[in-house]
Design a protein around this motif. Structure first.
Motif, PDB file in Angstrom:
ATOM      1  N   GLY A 106       0.570  -1.280   0.078  1.00 34.57           N
ATOM      2  CA  GLY A 106      -0.064  -0.177  -0.087  1.00 34.57           C
ATOM      3  C   GLY A 106       0.813   1.115   0.069  1.00 34.57           C
ATOM      4  O   GLY A 106       2.231   1.100  -0.235  1.00 34.57           O
ATOM      5  N   GLY A 107       0.230   2.290  -0.038  1.00 34.19           N
ATOM      6  CA  GLY A 107       0.711   3.650   0.065  1.00 34.19           C
ATOM      7  C   GLY A 107       1.462   4.055  -1.377  1.00 34.19           C
ATOM      8  O   GLY A 107       1.000   3.561  -2.250  1.00 34.19           O
ATOM      9  N   GLU A 108       1.919   5.320  -1.509  1.00 37.29           N
ATOM     10  CA  GLU A 108       2.554   5.797  -2.516  1.00 37.29           C
ATOM     11  C   GLU A 108       3.885   5.405  -2.872  1.00 37.29           C
ATOM     12  O   GLU A 108       4.751   5.158  -2.088  1.00 37.29           O
ATOM     13  CB  GLU A 108       2.454   7.489  -2.357  1.00 37.29           C
ATOM     14  N   ARG A 109       4.092   5.147  -4.195  1.00 36.17           N
ATOM     15  CA  ARG A 109       5.288   4.749  -4.578  1.00 36.17           C
ATOM     16  C   ARG A 109       5.959   5.149  -5.948  1.00 36.17           C
ATOM     17  O   ARG A 109       4.839   5.076  -6.738  1.00 36.17           O
ATOM     18  CB  ARG A 109       5.760   3.129  -4.226  1.00 36.17           C
ATOM     19  N   GLU A 110       6.991   5.278  -6.286  1.00 35.35           N
ATOM     20  CA  GLU A 110       7.318   5.415  -7.809  1.00 35.35           C
ATOM     21  C   GLU A 110       8.054   4.398  -8.334  1.00 35.35           C
ATOM     22  O   GLU A 110       8.751   4.571  -9.452  1.00 35.35           O
ATOM     23  CB  GLU A 110       7.929   6.850  -7.770  1.00 35.35           C
ATOM     24  N   ALA A 111       8.358   3.297  -7.671  1.00 31.33           N
ATOM     25  CA  ALA A 111       9.375   2.186  -8.097  1.00 31.33           C
ATOM     26  C   ALA A 111       9.133   0.977  -7.313  1.00 31.33           C
ATOM     27  O   ALA A 111       8.445   1.014  -6.305  1.00 31.33           O
ATOM     28  CB  ALA A 111      10.562   2.373  -8.176  1.00 31.33           C
ATOM     29  N   VAL A 112       8.969  -0.030  -8.083  1.00 35.83           N
ATOM     30  CA  VAL A 112       8.483  -1.359  -7.426  1.00 35.83           C
ATOM     31  C   VAL A 112       9.562  -2.398  -7.798  1.00 35.83           C
ATOM     32  O   VAL A 112       9.996  -2.218  -9.091  1.00 35.83           O
ATOM     33  CB  VAL A 112       7.066  -1.875  -7.307  1.00 35.83           C
ATOM     34  N   ARG A 113       9.869  -3.227  -6.978  1.00 35.25           N
ATOM     35  CA  ARG A 113      10.827  -4.569  -7.272  1.00 35.25           C
ATOM     36  C   ARG A 113       9.865  -5.588  -7.026  1.00 35.25           C
ATOM     37  O   ARG A 113       9.512  -5.794  -6.005  1.00 35.25           O
ATOM     38  CB  ARG A 113      12.213  -4.750  -6.692  1.00 35.25           C
ATOM     39  N   PHE A 114       9.611  -6.549  -7.985  1.00 35.41           N
ATOM     40  CA  PHE A 114       8.893  -7.592  -7.736  1.00 35.41           C
ATOM     41  C   PHE A 114       9.585  -9.073  -8.054  1.00 35.41           C
ATOM     42  O   PHE A 114      10.452  -8.906  -9.174  1.00 35.41           O
ATOM     43  CB  PHE A 114       7.640  -7.511  -8.730  1.00 35.41           C
ATOM     44  N   GLY A 115       9.176 -10.353  -7.393  1.00 35.47           N
ATOM     45  CA  GLY A 115       9.626 -11.248  -7.886  1.00 35.47           C
ATOM     46  C   GLY A 115       8.872 -12.005  -8.832  1.00 35.47           C
ATOM     47  O   GLY A 115       7.645 -12.255  -8.860  1.00 35.47           O
ATOM     48  N   HIS A 116       9.548 -12.533  -9.898  1.00 33.67           N
ATOM     49  CA  HIS A 116       8.952 -13.456 -11.041  1.00 33.67           C
ATOM     50  C   HIS A 116       9.644 -14.795 -10.923  1.00 33.67           C
ATOM     51  O   HIS A 116      10.411 -15.072 -10.187  1.00 33.67           O
ATOM     52  CB  HIS A 116       9.023 -12.829 -12.581  1.00 33.67           C
ATOM     53  N   PRO A 117       9.211 -15.853 -12.074  1.00 35.59           N
ATOM     54  CA  PRO A 117       9.572 -17.084 -12.043  1.00 35.59           C
ATOM     55  C   PRO A 117      11.302 -17.176 -12.109  1.00 35.59           C
ATOM     56  O   PRO A 117      11.652 -18.020 -11.323  1.00 35.59           O
ATOM     57  CB  PRO A 117       9.060 -17.728 -12.908  1.00 35.59           C
ATOM     58  N   SER A 118      11.786 -16.283 -12.812  1.00 36.20           N
ATOM     59  CA  SER A 118      13.217 -16.289 -13.173  1.00 36.20           C
ATOM     60  C   SER A 118      13.836 -15.513 -12.012  1.00 36.20           C
ATOM     61  O   SER A 118      15.365 -15.584 -11.977  1.00 36.20           O
ATOM     62  CB  SER A 118      13.644 -15.961 -14.443  1.00 36.20           C
ATOM     63  N   GLY A 119      13.274 -14.477 -11.249  1.00 36.20           N
ATOM     64  CA  GLY A 119      14.210 -13.654 -10.626  1.00 36.20           C
ATOM     65  C   GLY A 119      13.453 -12.601 -10.186  1.00 36.20           C
ATOM     66  O   GLY A 119      12.302 -12.444  -9.819  1.00 36.20           O
ATOM     67  N   THR A 120      13.956 -11.265 -10.158  1.00 33.14           N
ATOM     68  CA  THR A 120      13.365  -9.951 -10.022  1.00 33.14           C
ATOM     69  C   THR A 120      13.515  -9.061 -10.936  1.00 33.14           C
ATOM     70  O   THR A 120      14.441  -9.119 -11.777  1.00 33.14           O
ATOM     71  CB  THR A 120      14.002  -9.456  -8.532  1.00 33.14           C
ATOM     72  N   LEU A 121      12.701  -8.116 -10.988  1.00 37.44           N
ATOM     73  CA  LEU A 121      12.635  -6.926 -11.908  1.00 37.44           C
ATOM     74  C   LEU A 121      12.370  -5.798 -11.298  1.00 37.44           C
ATOM     75  O   LEU A 121      11.383  -5.808 -10.426  1.00 37.44           O
ATOM     76  CB  LEU A 121      11.698  -7.316 -13.096  1.00 37.44           C
ATOM     77  N   ARG A 122      12.889  -4.620 -11.523  1.00 40.89           N
ATOM     78  CA  ARG A 122      12.675  -3.248 -10.823  1.00 40.89           C
ATOM     79  C   ARG A 122      11.977  -2.355 -12.043  1.00 40.89           C
ATOM     80  O   ARG A 122      12.628  -2.369 -13.110  1.00 40.89           O
ATOM     81  CB  ARG A 122      13.627  -2.538 -10.354  1.00 40.89           C
ATOM     82  N   VAL A 123      10.684  -1.740 -11.782  1.00 48.34           N
ATOM     83  CA  VAL A 123      10.202  -0.955 -12.714  1.00 48.34           C
ATOM     84  C   VAL A 123       9.712   0.277 -12.108  1.00 48.34           C
ATOM     85  O   VAL A 123       9.256   0.312 -10.954  1.00 48.34           O
ATOM     86  CB  VAL A 123       9.234  -1.516 -13.780  1.00 48.34           C
ATOM     87  N   GLY A 124       9.771   1.401 -12.527  1.00 42.78           N
ATOM     88  CA  GLY A 124       9.525   2.916 -11.975  1.00 42.78           C
ATOM     89  C   GLY A 124       8.306   3.293 -12.699  1.00 42.78           C
ATOM     90  O   GLY A 124       8.277   3.396 -14.094  1.00 42.78           O
ATOM     91  N   ALA A 125       7.280   4.113 -12.018  1.00 46.39           N
ATOM     92  CA  ALA A 125       6.276   4.687 -12.662  1.00 46.39           C
ATOM     93  C   ALA A 125       5.714   5.903 -11.679  1.00 46.39           C
ATOM     94  O   ALA A 125       5.854   5.719 -10.546  1.00 46.39           O
ATOM     95  CB  ALA A 125       5.071   3.701 -12.957  1.00 46.39           C
ATOM     96  N   ARG A 126       5.280   6.881 -12.397  1.00 44.60           N
ATOM     97  CA  ARG A 126       4.586   7.916 -11.299  1.00 44.60           C
ATOM     98  C   ARG A 126       3.341   8.130 -11.890  1.00 44.60           C
ATOM     99  O   ARG A 126       2.864   8.492 -13.025  1.00 44.60           O
ATOM    100  CB  ARG A 126       5.709   9.219 -11.218  1.00 44.60           C
ATOM    101  N   ALA A 127       2.111   8.020 -11.000  1.00 42.79           N
ATOM    102  CA  ALA A 127       1.123   8.089 -11.496  1.00 42.79           C
ATOM    103  C   ALA A 127       0.396   9.384 -10.707  1.00 42.79           C
ATOM    104  O   ALA A 127       0.695   9.710  -9.782  1.00 42.79           O
ATOM    105  CB  ALA A 127       0.235   7.024 -11.118  1.00 42.79           C
ATOM    106  N   LEU A 128      -0.421  10.155 -11.436  1.00 41.64           N
ATOM    107  CA  LEU A 128      -1.153  11.122 -10.984  1.00 41.64           C
ATOM    108  C   LEU A 128      -2.474  11.130 -11.143  1.00 41.64           C
ATOM    109  O   LEU A 128      -3.121  10.500 -12.134  1.00 41.64           O
ATOM    110  CB  LEU A 128      -0.468  12.571 -11.677  1.00 41.64           C
ATOM    111  N   GLN A 129      -3.314  11.759 -10.351  1.00 45.24           N
ATOM    112  CA  GLN A 129      -4.771  11.685 -10.430  1.00 45.24           C
ATOM    113  C   GLN A 129      -5.002  13.269 -10.881  1.00 45.24           C
ATOM    114  O   GLN A 129      -4.781  14.459 -10.108  1.00 45.24           O
ATOM    115  CB  GLN A 129      -5.438  11.447  -9.396  1.00 45.24           C
ATOM    116  N   VAL A 130      -5.702  13.366 -11.981  1.00 47.68           N
ATOM    117  CA  VAL A 130      -6.182  14.738 -12.538  1.00 47.68           C
ATOM    118  C   VAL A 130      -7.705  14.554 -12.799  1.00 47.68           C
ATOM    119  O   VAL A 130      -8.101  13.786 -13.707  1.00 47.68           O
ATOM    120  CB  VAL A 130      -5.235  15.038 -13.956  1.00 47.68           C
ATOM    121  N   ASP A 131      -8.397  15.628 -12.233  1.00 48.09           N
ATOM    122  CA  ASP A 131      -9.857  15.516 -12.424  1.00 48.09           C
ATOM    123  C   ASP A 131     -10.408  14.185 -12.191  1.00 48.09           C
ATOM    124  O   ASP A 131     -11.212  13.631 -12.795  1.00 48.09           O
ATOM    125  CB  ASP A 131     -10.254  16.138 -13.824  1.00 48.09           C
ATOM    126  N   GLY A 132     -10.166  13.527 -11.199  1.00 44.76           N
ATOM    127  CA  GLY A 132     -10.572  12.324 -10.676  1.00 44.76           C
ATOM    128  C   GLY A 132      -9.948  11.032 -11.554  1.00 44.76           C
ATOM    129  O   GLY A 132     -10.456   9.943 -11.300  1.00 44.76           O
TER     130      GLY A 132
END
Length: 395
Positions: A341-367
């Motif tokens: 939970g919470g706000e984050r601009e990057a995440v590292r996740f585990g997949h079958p072969s190992g791990t991967l980091r991906v960054g993203a920044r989301a904004l809420q505009v007019d709902g």
């Protein structure tokens, strides 16, 4: 008796990320295949070796998996301020079908190197040493990708020490920026086509599941691993050897596609195999990857597994990684909840072969939620170049 000769078509066989495919310049294709239609599809299927009822691709360049049954067509840019157009075809293994409905995020990393090596990027924009930024128009979904390609002595640098889980050997790092990755062309023009961060997805005969359905990178249906009876640490064998599980996932995918507005009826799902993807997520936990590498819970934010072309992927599709990163950045989605939970601009996740980091920044505009870009690193390498051959009567 006369026999059809073989056509000899310039081509390059490349690895990009955890996928590989056959790359063509549009101008090198036979005239009939330079435009979209049955001739082009027939050519690419024959190149890959599909349809193959044996599921082996023995008589083609494919590898009989969703990660290796791919073709790419590169051409001069049709859009201002871009270097090249990139068109991607996912070739079905056992049916006569090429799916043009989405992008391949992994092969996106090979587009920049291919474009530079084939003279499709202005030489003035390629440094003698440093980084060349290639502006790619992803023609399948109408989005911009910027590939930052390392250059050494005026040539694309392919070797290096960047390690990518799911790829055996290290190579040079290529950073990809997926600009405005929400797929506004489908599902009603919104990142969340149903208008909700989480929905109850009813699948007759299967069950009702909490689902986050998102258009970002590639249309994706996220489910909770526990709701499916999984832990999120599963490897390919646990899913791909279970025919009942695969049938359940396909039913979920078909009904989710209807809810997302991608198709009008579940019967149409068979003709749209590449999209949407189905993925399931779980909170971080330790597990052993397919290579035997131990992944510690403390080293990741969540677990993620995704299916491609009705099989659990051996690592993670690049476009699905964009969807994971985007959904993780938006509080309330199933992916965000799995990550804590919470706000984050990057995440590292585990997949079958190992791990991967991906960054993203989301904004809420007019709902409405929007994301300006998603960023991740991959690598790419030329495996073979020359000509691919197909019987002349293919077209």
């Amino acid at each position: 008796m006369t026999h059809a000769p073989q056509l000899r078509i310039p081509a390059t066989y490349m690895r990009g990320g955890t996928s590989k495919g056959v790359f063509f310049r549009l101008q090198d294709l036979p005239q009939a295949a330079q435009v979209a239609g049955p001739a082009r599809d027939a050519l690419l299927m024959r190149v890959i070796g599909s349809p193959d009822p044996y599921g082996k691709h023995t008589d083609g360049m494919g590898g009989a998996t969703s990660s290796t049954s791919k073709c790419v067509i590169i051409s001069e840019a049709s859009m201002p301020d871009h270097d090249v157009d990139y068109l991607y075809g996912q070739v079905s293994i056992d049916t006569a079908f090429v799916d043009w409905s989405g992008n391949c995020g992994n092969l996106s990393s090979a587009v920049g190197p291919f474009a530079i090596a084939n003279g499709l990027v202005d030489p003035a924009r390629v440094p003698e040493n440093g980084i060349a930024s290639v502006r790619i128009w992803q023609a399948n979904i109408g989005k911009t990708i910027i590939a930052h390609v390392p250059i050494s002595n005026g040539q694309v640098q392919e070797t290096g020490d960047f390690e990518l889980d799911g790829v055996t050997f290290p190579a040079a790092e290529i950073q990809l920026e997926f600009l405005d990755p929400a797929d506004e062309g489908e599902g009603g023009g919104a990142m969340f086509p149903t208008g909700n961060l989480v929905d109850d997805l009813v699948v007759p005969g299967v069950g009702t599941f909490k689902a986050t359905m998102i258009n970002a990178g590639i249309p994706t249906i996220f489910l909770g691993a526990a709701d499916l009876g999984y832990t999120g640490t599963e490897l390919q064998g646990a899913i791909n050897e279970d025919k009942a599980a695969l049938a359940k996932f396909e039913a979920i995918r078909a009904h989710g596609a209807v809810r997302m507005g991608l198709i009008a009826s579940v019967e149409q799902a068979a003709a749209r195999q590449h999209t949407p993807k189905v993925a399931f997520v779980a909170p971080a936990a330790g597990y052993t990857s397919s290579s035997g590498k131990r992944i510690a819970a403390a080293d990741i934010d969540l677990l993620a597994r995704a299916l491609s072309m009705s099989k659990l992927h051996h690592a993670m599709m690049g476009t699905a990684a964009v969807a994971i990163g985007t959904a993780a950045s938006i509080p309330g989605t199933l992916v965000n909840r799995a990550a804590g939970g919470g706000e984050r601009e990057a995440v590292r996740f585990g997949h079958p072969s190992g791990t991967l980091r991906v960054g993203a920044r989301a904004l809420q505009v007019d709902g409405e939620w929007t994301v300006t870009k998603a960023v991740m690193s991959r690598s790419a390498r030329v495996l073979m170049e020359g000509w691919v051959r197909v019987p002349a009567d293919t077209l």
